[in-house]
Write an enzyme that holds these catalytic residues in place. Structure first.
Site, PDB file in Angstrom:
ATOM      1  N   SER A  59       0.791  -1.233   0.000  1.00 38.36           N
ATOM      2  CA  SER A  59       0.000   0.000   0.000  1.00 38.36           C
ATOM      3  C   SER A  59       0.821   1.279   0.000  1.00 38.36           C
ATOM      4  O   SER A  59       0.389   2.286  -0.572  1.00 38.36           O
ATOM      5  CB  SER A  59      -0.955   0.012   1.197  1.00 38.36           C
ATOM      6  OG  SER A  59      -0.256  -0.167   2.411  1.00 38.36           O
ATOM      7  N   ASP A 258      -2.754   6.419  11.265  1.00 40.03           N
ATOM      8  CA  ASP A 258      -2.772   4.976  11.497  1.00 40.03           C
ATOM      9  C   ASP A 258      -1.395   4.422  11.844  1.00 40.03           C
ATOM     10  O   ASP A 258      -1.259   3.233  12.161  1.00 40.03           O
ATOM     11  CB  ASP A 258      -3.347   4.238  10.285  1.00 40.03           C
ATOM     12  CG  ASP A 258      -2.530   4.440   9.006  1.00 40.03           C
ATOM     13  OD1 ASP A 258      -1.410   5.005   9.058  1.00 40.03           O
ATOM     14  OD2 ASP A 258      -3.022   4.022   7.942  1.00 40.03           O
ATOM     15  N   HIS A 261       0.821   4.079   7.264  1.00 38.51           N
ATOM     16  CA  HIS A 261       0.977   4.620   5.918  1.00 38.51           C
ATOM     17  C   HIS A 261       1.663   5.989   5.939  1.00 38.51           C
ATOM     18  O   HIS A 261       1.440   6.791   6.845  1.00 38.51           O
ATOM     19  CB  HIS A 261      -0.391   4.738   5.237  1.00 38.51           C
ATOM     20  CG  HIS A 261      -1.029   3.409   5.000  1.00 38.51           C
ATOM     21  ND1 HIS A 261      -2.099   2.960   5.743  1.00 38.51           N
ATOM     22  CD2 HIS A 261      -0.719   2.419   4.116  1.00 38.51           C
ATOM     23  CE1 HIS A 261      -2.433   1.752   5.317  1.00 38.51           C
ATOM     24  NE2 HIS A 261      -1.613   1.399   4.344  1.00 38.51           N
TER      25      HIS A 261
END
Length: 289
Positions: A59, A258, A261
Protein backbone atom coordinates in the site's frame (compact mmCIF):
# COMPACT_ATOMS: atom_id res chain seq x y z
CA UNK A 1 -6.73 -20.88 16.20
CA UNK A 2 -5.06 -18.10 18.15
CA UNK A 3 -7.23 -14.96 18.54
CA UNK A 4 -4.61 -12.75 16.85
CA UNK A 5 -4.37 -15.12 13.91
CA UNK A 6 -8.16 -15.20 13.59
CA UNK A 7 -8.27 -11.41 13.57
CA UNK A 8 -5.69 -11.28 10.80
CA UNK A 9 -7.38 -13.85 8.58
CA UNK A 10 -9.77 -11.33 6.92
CA UNK A 11 -6.77 -9.13 6.05
CA UNK A 12 -4.95 -12.02 4.40
CA UNK A 13 -8.09 -13.11 2.54
CA UNK A 14 -8.52 -9.55 1.26
CA UNK A 15 -4.92 -9.51 0.05
CA UNK A 16 -5.41 -12.86 -1.69
CA UNK A 17 -8.54 -11.53 -3.36
CA UNK A 18 -6.59 -8.49 -4.56
CA UNK A 19 -3.90 -10.74 -5.96
CA UNK A 20 -6.47 -12.81 -7.79
CA UNK A 21 -8.05 -9.66 -9.20
CA UNK A 22 -4.72 -8.42 -10.50
CA UNK A 23 -4.00 -11.79 -12.09
CA UNK A 24 -7.15 -11.27 -14.16
CA UNK A 25 -5.24 -8.53 -15.97
CA UNK A 26 -3.17 -11.27 -17.60
CA UNK A 27 -6.10 -12.57 -19.63
CA UNK A 28 -8.78 -9.87 -19.60
CA UNK A 29 -9.36 -8.19 -22.98
CA UNK A 30 -8.83 -4.41 -22.95
CA UNK A 31 -11.98 -2.32 -22.62
CA UNK A 32 -13.13 -0.11 -25.50
CA UNK A 33 -10.80 2.79 -26.19
CA UNK A 34 -13.64 5.29 -25.87
CA UNK A 35 -14.26 4.31 -22.22
CA UNK A 36 -10.55 4.51 -21.42
CA UNK A 37 -10.18 8.03 -22.71
CA UNK A 38 -12.75 9.28 -20.21
CA UNK A 39 -10.74 8.05 -17.24
CA UNK A 40 -7.18 8.17 -18.56
CA UNK A 41 -6.30 10.95 -21.03
CA UNK A 42 -4.31 9.79 -24.04
CA UNK A 43 -0.80 11.12 -24.59
CA UNK A 44 0.95 12.19 -27.80
CA UNK A 45 4.01 10.37 -26.41
CA UNK A 46 2.26 7.01 -26.09
CA UNK A 47 4.16 5.59 -29.07
CA UNK A 48 7.53 7.10 -28.13
CA UNK A 49 10.36 5.07 -26.57
CA UNK A 50 10.23 5.36 -22.80
CA UNK A 51 12.37 4.86 -19.75
CA UNK A 52 10.13 2.39 -17.90
CA UNK A 53 9.82 1.90 -14.13
CA UNK A 54 7.98 -0.97 -12.48
CA UNK A 55 6.16 0.10 -9.30
CA UNK A 56 5.69 -2.91 -7.03
CA UNK A 57 5.00 -3.76 -3.41
CA UNK A 58 2.07 -2.96 -1.17
CA UNK A 59 0.00 0.00 0.00
CA UNK A 60 2.75 2.54 0.64
CA UNK A 61 3.88 2.12 -2.99
CA UNK A 62 0.31 2.21 -4.29
CA UNK A 63 -0.17 5.34 -2.19
CA UNK A 64 -2.43 6.23 0.70
CA UNK A 65 -1.43 9.89 1.00
CA UNK A 66 -4.35 12.31 1.08
CA UNK A 67 -4.52 14.64 -1.92
CA UNK A 68 -4.53 18.29 -0.80
CA UNK A 69 -6.03 21.09 -2.86
CA UNK A 70 -4.32 22.45 -4.80
CA UNK A 71 -2.17 19.43 -5.64
CA UNK A 72 1.56 20.12 -5.00
CA UNK A 73 3.51 20.47 -8.29
CA UNK A 74 5.50 17.20 -7.88
CA UNK A 75 2.21 15.25 -7.91
CA UNK A 76 0.72 16.99 -10.93
CA UNK A 77 0.52 15.40 -14.39
CA UNK A 78 3.26 16.06 -16.93
CA UNK A 79 2.84 15.32 -20.66
CA UNK A 80 5.98 13.18 -20.70
CA UNK A 81 5.16 11.13 -17.60
CA UNK A 82 2.88 8.25 -18.60
CA UNK A 83 1.33 5.32 -16.77
CA UNK A 84 0.39 1.91 -18.09
CA UNK A 85 -3.28 1.51 -17.27
CA UNK A 86 -4.81 -1.85 -16.33
CA UNK A 87 -5.84 -2.11 -19.99
CA UNK A 88 -2.12 -1.98 -20.92
CA UNK A 89 -2.56 1.28 -22.79
CA UNK A 90 -0.40 4.32 -22.09
CA UNK A 91 -2.07 7.39 -20.62
CA UNK A 92 -0.93 10.61 -19.01
CA UNK A 93 0.01 9.75 -15.42
CA UNK A 94 -2.12 11.36 -12.75
CA UNK A 95 -2.71 10.27 -9.16
CA UNK A 96 -3.93 7.93 -7.91
CA UNK A 97 -1.67 5.87 -10.19
CA UNK A 98 -2.90 2.53 -8.82
CA UNK A 99 -6.62 3.29 -8.97
CA UNK A 100 -7.32 0.52 -11.50
CA UNK A 101 -4.73 -1.90 -10.04
CA UNK A 102 -5.08 -1.85 -6.23
CA UNK A 103 -8.85 -1.88 -6.51
CA UNK A 104 -9.83 -3.18 -3.06
CA UNK A 105 -8.78 0.01 -1.25
CA UNK A 106 -9.02 3.73 -1.88
CA UNK A 107 -5.68 4.74 -3.40
CA UNK A 108 -4.11 8.13 -2.86
CA UNK A 109 -0.73 9.76 -3.34
CA UNK A 110 2.36 7.57 -3.57
CA UNK A 111 6.02 8.27 -4.35
CA UNK A 112 6.01 7.66 -8.11
CA UNK A 113 4.93 11.09 -9.38
CA UNK A 114 7.53 13.02 -7.32
CA UNK A 115 10.07 10.41 -8.43
CA UNK A 116 9.26 11.09 -12.08
CA UNK A 117 9.41 14.86 -11.65
CA UNK A 118 12.80 14.50 -9.95
CA UNK A 119 14.11 12.52 -12.92
CA UNK A 120 12.89 15.12 -15.40
CA UNK A 121 14.52 17.86 -13.34
CA UNK A 122 17.73 15.83 -13.09
CA UNK A 123 17.79 15.43 -16.84
CA UNK A 124 17.59 19.21 -17.14
CA UNK A 125 14.51 18.97 -19.31
CA UNK A 126 11.08 19.65 -17.84
CA UNK A 127 9.72 21.33 -20.98
CA UNK A 128 6.71 19.78 -22.70
CA UNK A 129 8.14 19.84 -26.21
CA UNK A 130 10.85 17.17 -26.27
CA UNK A 131 13.21 15.01 -24.28
CA UNK A 132 12.91 12.15 -21.84
CA UNK A 133 9.62 10.21 -21.71
CA UNK A 134 8.97 8.22 -18.54
CA UNK A 135 6.68 5.21 -18.34
CA UNK A 136 5.34 4.21 -14.92
CA UNK A 137 3.94 0.68 -14.59
CA UNK A 138 1.79 0.36 -11.43
CA UNK A 139 1.63 -3.16 -9.96
CA UNK A 140 1.46 -2.69 -6.17
CA UNK A 141 -1.37 -4.19 -4.12
CA UNK A 142 -2.01 -3.33 -0.48
CA UNK A 143 -1.74 -5.93 2.28
CA UNK A 144 0.41 -8.36 0.32
CA UNK A 145 3.26 -10.41 1.77
CA UNK A 146 6.46 -11.09 -0.13
CA UNK A 147 5.63 -14.77 -0.74
CA UNK A 148 2.69 -13.52 -2.80
CA UNK A 149 5.26 -11.95 -5.15
CA UNK A 150 7.17 -15.18 -5.77
CA UNK A 151 7.56 -16.54 -9.29
CA UNK A 152 4.40 -18.42 -10.25
CA UNK A 153 2.15 -16.38 -7.95
CA UNK A 154 -0.48 -14.13 -9.60
CA UNK A 155 1.10 -10.84 -8.50
CA UNK A 156 4.52 -11.79 -9.86
CA UNK A 157 3.19 -13.07 -13.17
CA UNK A 158 1.00 -10.00 -13.64
CA UNK A 159 3.92 -7.65 -12.92
CA UNK A 160 6.19 -9.42 -15.41
CA UNK A 161 3.44 -9.42 -18.03
CA UNK A 162 2.80 -5.71 -17.52
CA UNK A 163 6.51 -4.89 -17.73
CA UNK A 164 6.77 -6.78 -21.02
CA UNK A 165 3.66 -5.05 -22.36
CA UNK A 166 5.09 -1.66 -21.38
CA UNK A 167 8.28 -2.28 -23.35
CA UNK A 168 6.36 -3.63 -26.33
CA UNK A 169 4.06 -0.60 -26.46
CA UNK A 170 6.40 1.99 -27.96
CA UNK A 171 9.70 0.42 -27.01
CA UNK A 172 12.31 1.82 -24.68
CA UNK A 173 14.25 0.40 -21.76
CA UNK A 174 13.52 -0.80 -18.25
CA UNK A 175 15.12 1.71 -15.90
CA UNK A 176 14.47 0.08 -12.52
CA UNK A 177 12.05 -1.67 -10.23
CA UNK A 178 10.84 0.53 -7.38
CA UNK A 179 9.96 -1.83 -4.52
CA UNK A 180 8.19 -0.77 -1.31
CA UNK A 181 6.91 -3.78 0.58
CA UNK A 182 7.36 -5.67 3.82
CA UNK A 183 4.97 -4.13 6.34
CA UNK A 184 2.78 -7.25 6.20
CA UNK A 185 5.82 -9.50 6.70
CA UNK A 186 6.36 -8.02 10.17
CA UNK A 187 3.33 -9.87 11.60
CA UNK A 188 4.69 -13.42 11.73
CA UNK A 189 8.23 -14.25 12.85
CA UNK A 190 8.59 -16.89 10.13
CA UNK A 191 7.79 -14.32 7.43
CA UNK A 192 10.18 -11.77 8.90
CA UNK A 193 13.12 -14.17 9.15
CA UNK A 194 12.51 -15.49 5.63
CA UNK A 195 12.29 -12.00 4.11
CA UNK A 196 15.89 -11.61 2.97
CA UNK A 197 16.03 -14.90 1.09
CA UNK A 198 12.66 -14.32 -0.53
CA UNK A 199 13.70 -10.83 -1.63
CA UNK A 200 16.92 -12.10 -3.20
CA UNK A 201 14.99 -14.79 -5.10
CA UNK A 202 12.49 -12.20 -6.28
CA UNK A 203 15.25 -9.97 -7.65
CA UNK A 204 16.94 -12.88 -9.41
CA UNK A 205 13.67 -14.10 -10.94
CA UNK A 206 12.71 -10.63 -12.20
CA UNK A 207 16.10 -10.17 -13.81
CA UNK A 208 15.90 -13.57 -15.50
CA UNK A 209 12.30 -13.29 -16.69
CA UNK A 210 12.67 -9.72 -17.95
CA UNK A 211 16.02 -10.46 -19.60
CA UNK A 212 17.90 -7.72 -17.74
CA UNK A 213 20.67 -9.41 -15.71
CA UNK A 214 21.83 -6.15 -14.12
CA UNK A 215 18.38 -4.66 -13.56
CA UNK A 216 18.44 -1.98 -10.88
CA UNK A 217 16.12 -2.59 -7.94
CA UNK A 218 15.55 0.32 -5.57
CA UNK A 219 13.95 -0.98 -2.40
CA UNK A 220 12.48 1.23 0.30
CA UNK A 221 13.49 0.52 3.88
CA UNK A 222 10.38 0.22 6.01
CA UNK A 223 9.14 3.22 7.95
CA UNK A 224 6.52 1.17 9.78
CA UNK A 225 5.09 -2.32 10.16
CA UNK A 226 1.89 -4.15 10.94
CA UNK A 227 3.48 -6.41 13.57
CA UNK A 228 6.28 -6.69 16.08
CA UNK A 229 9.07 -7.80 13.73
CA UNK A 230 9.74 -4.62 11.76
CA UNK A 231 13.37 -4.52 12.88
CA UNK A 232 13.98 -8.02 11.53
CA UNK A 233 12.59 -7.13 8.10
CA UNK A 234 14.52 -3.86 8.03
CA UNK A 235 17.74 -5.68 8.86
CA UNK A 236 17.05 -8.13 6.04
CA UNK A 237 16.52 -5.23 3.64
CA UNK A 238 19.86 -3.73 4.63
CA UNK A 239 21.68 -7.03 4.08
CA UNK A 240 20.58 -8.02 0.59
CA UNK A 241 23.71 -9.52 -0.97
CA UNK A 242 23.10 -8.72 -4.62
CA UNK A 243 24.64 -6.13 -6.97
CA UNK A 244 22.53 -3.25 -8.23
CA UNK A 245 20.12 -3.37 -5.30
CA UNK A 246 19.91 0.06 -3.67
CA UNK A 247 18.23 0.85 -0.35
CA UNK A 248 16.40 4.11 0.24
CA UNK A 249 15.42 4.27 3.90
CA UNK A 250 11.99 5.70 4.73
CA UNK A 251 12.44 5.43 8.49
CA UNK A 252 11.71 8.76 10.13
CA UNK A 253 9.39 10.04 7.42
CA UNK A 254 6.05 11.25 8.83
CA UNK A 255 3.18 8.76 9.02
CA UNK A 256 -0.56 9.18 8.87
CA UNK A 257 -2.63 8.75 12.03
CA UNK A 258 -2.77 4.98 11.50
CA UNK A 259 1.02 4.89 12.11
CA UNK A 260 1.36 2.59 9.08
CA UNK A 261 0.98 4.62 5.92
CA UNK A 262 3.19 7.50 4.81
CA UNK A 263 1.68 10.95 4.83
CA UNK A 264 1.45 13.10 1.71
CA UNK A 265 4.53 15.05 2.81
CA UNK A 266 6.41 11.79 3.36
CA UNK A 267 5.47 10.45 -0.08
CA UNK A 268 6.69 13.65 -1.69
CA UNK A 269 10.02 13.42 0.13
CA UNK A 270 10.33 9.69 -0.58
CA UNK A 271 9.72 10.20 -4.29
CA UNK A 272 12.47 12.78 -4.39
CA UNK A 273 14.81 10.44 -2.47
CA UNK A 274 14.08 7.63 -4.93
CA UNK A 275 14.77 9.96 -7.83
CA UNK A 276 18.07 11.05 -6.33
CA UNK A 277 19.04 7.41 -5.75
CA UNK A 278 18.32 6.52 -9.37
CA UNK A 279 20.24 9.52 -10.74
CA UNK A 280 23.20 8.81 -8.44
CA UNK A 281 23.31 5.16 -9.48
CA UNK A 282 22.98 6.03 -13.14
CA UNK A 283 25.79 8.61 -12.99
CA UNK A 284 28.09 6.19 -11.19
CA UNK A 285 27.62 3.52 -13.87
CA UNK A 286 28.00 5.76 -16.93
CA UNK A 287 31.11 4.99 -19.01
CA UNK A 288 33.91 7.44 -18.39
CA UNK A 289 35.20 9.39 -21.38
Amino acid sequence: MKPAAAARRPLLLCALAAAAALSFLLVAPPPPLSSLLLAFPASPYAGAPKLVFLLAGQSNMAGRGVAPSPLPPPFRPHPRVLRLAASRRWAVAAPPLHADIDTHKACGLGPAMPFAHRLLAGAGDESDSSGLVLGLVPCAVGGTRIWMWARGEPLYEAAVARARAALAAGGGALGAVLWFQGESDTIELDDATAYGGRMERLVGDLRADLGVPNLLVIQVGLASGEGNYTDIVREAQKNIKLPNVVLVDAMGLPLRDDQLHLSTEAQLRLGDMLGQAYLKFNSSTEPRQ
